[in-house]
Design a protein around this motif. Structure first.
Motif, short mmCIF file in Angstrom:
data_model
loop_
_atom_site.label_atom_id
_atom_site.label_comp_id
_atom_site.label_asym_id
_atom_site.label_seq_id
_atom_site.Cartn_x
_atom_site.Cartn_y
_atom_site.Cartn_z
N ARG A 76 0.88 -1.17 0.00
CA ARG A 76 0.00 0.00 0.00
C ARG A 76 0.91 1.21 0.00
O ARG A 76 2.09 1.10 0.32
N PHE A 77 0.37 2.34 -0.40
CA PHE A 77 1.20 3.55 -0.38
C PHE A 77 0.35 4.77 -0.06
O PHE A 77 -0.86 4.78 -0.27
N ASP A 78 1.04 5.76 0.49
CA ASP A 78 0.45 7.06 0.76
C ASP A 78 1.20 8.07 -0.09
O ASP A 78 2.42 7.98 -0.23
N LEU A 79 0.46 9.03 -0.63
CA LEU A 79 1.07 10.11 -1.40
C LEU A 79 0.81 11.43 -0.71
O LEU A 79 -0.30 11.68 -0.23
N SER A 80 1.82 12.27 -0.66
CA SER A 80 1.62 13.62 -0.13
C SER A 80 2.37 14.60 -1.02
O SER A 80 3.42 14.29 -1.58
N LEU A 81 1.81 15.79 -1.14
CA LEU A 81 2.43 16.86 -1.88
C LEU A 81 3.49 17.49 -0.99
O LEU A 81 3.22 17.79 0.17
N VAL A 82 4.70 17.64 -1.52
CA VAL A 82 5.80 18.24 -0.73
C VAL A 82 6.42 19.37 -1.53
O VAL A 82 6.34 19.42 -2.76
N GLU A 83 7.04 20.27 -0.81
CA GLU A 83 7.74 21.40 -1.43
C GLU A 83 9.00 20.90 -2.11
O GLU A 83 9.65 19.96 -1.64
N ASP A 84 9.38 21.56 -3.19
CA ASP A 84 10.67 21.27 -3.81
C ASP A 84 11.75 21.70 -2.84
O ASP A 84 11.69 22.79 -2.29
N GLU A 85 12.74 20.84 -2.65
CA GLU A 85 13.85 21.17 -1.77
C GLU A 85 14.95 21.80 -2.60
O GLU A 85 15.28 21.33 -3.68
N VAL A 86 15.53 22.84 -2.07
CA VAL A 86 16.65 23.50 -2.74
C VAL A 86 17.93 22.85 -2.24
O VAL A 86 18.19 22.82 -1.03
N GLU A 87 18.73 22.31 -3.16
CA GLU A 87 19.98 21.67 -2.76
C GLU A 87 21.08 22.73 -2.71
O GLU A 87 21.18 23.58 -3.60
N ALA A 88 21.89 22.67 -1.69
CA ALA A 88 22.98 23.66 -1.52
C ALA A 88 24.23 23.20 -2.22
O ALA A 88 24.48 22.09 -2.48
#
Length: 88
Positions: A76-88
């Motif tokens: 089973r899986f859950d999906l969530s909307l996440v912010e784009d992470e900025v890589e340093a």
């Protein structure tokens, strides 16, 4: 971007040997109320998809193609909307 949390376990009809070993060890440790232990796998996958339906379809497709053994495992899986992470 979506985050998929995918949970893989044995199908109910399949013996889970590692779960049984853990259950036996817990009982030996005097955790007498333990009735069942299910051992499994957990994956987190971030994916860019245009919408939740597309993300869901992709997760289902790659999970069935690569992450599980369809003869013995279920998922089973859950999906969530996440912010784009900025890589340093």
């Amino acid at each position: 971007m979506y985050l998929a949390k995918i949970y893989v376990t044995y199908k109910p009809s399949i013996l889970d040997p590692q779960g049984e070993v853990i259950k036996s060890a817990l009982k030996r440790m005097d955790y007498a109320d333990i009735q069942q232990v299910a051992q499994g796998k957990y994956f987190e996958v971030k994916l860019n998809a245009k919408d939740v339906d597309t993300a869901s379809s992709e997760v289902k497709s790659f999970t069935e193609a690569l992450l599980i053994n369809q003869n013995t495992e279920t998922y089973r899986f859950d999906l969530s909307l996440v912010e784009d992470e900025v890589e340093a």
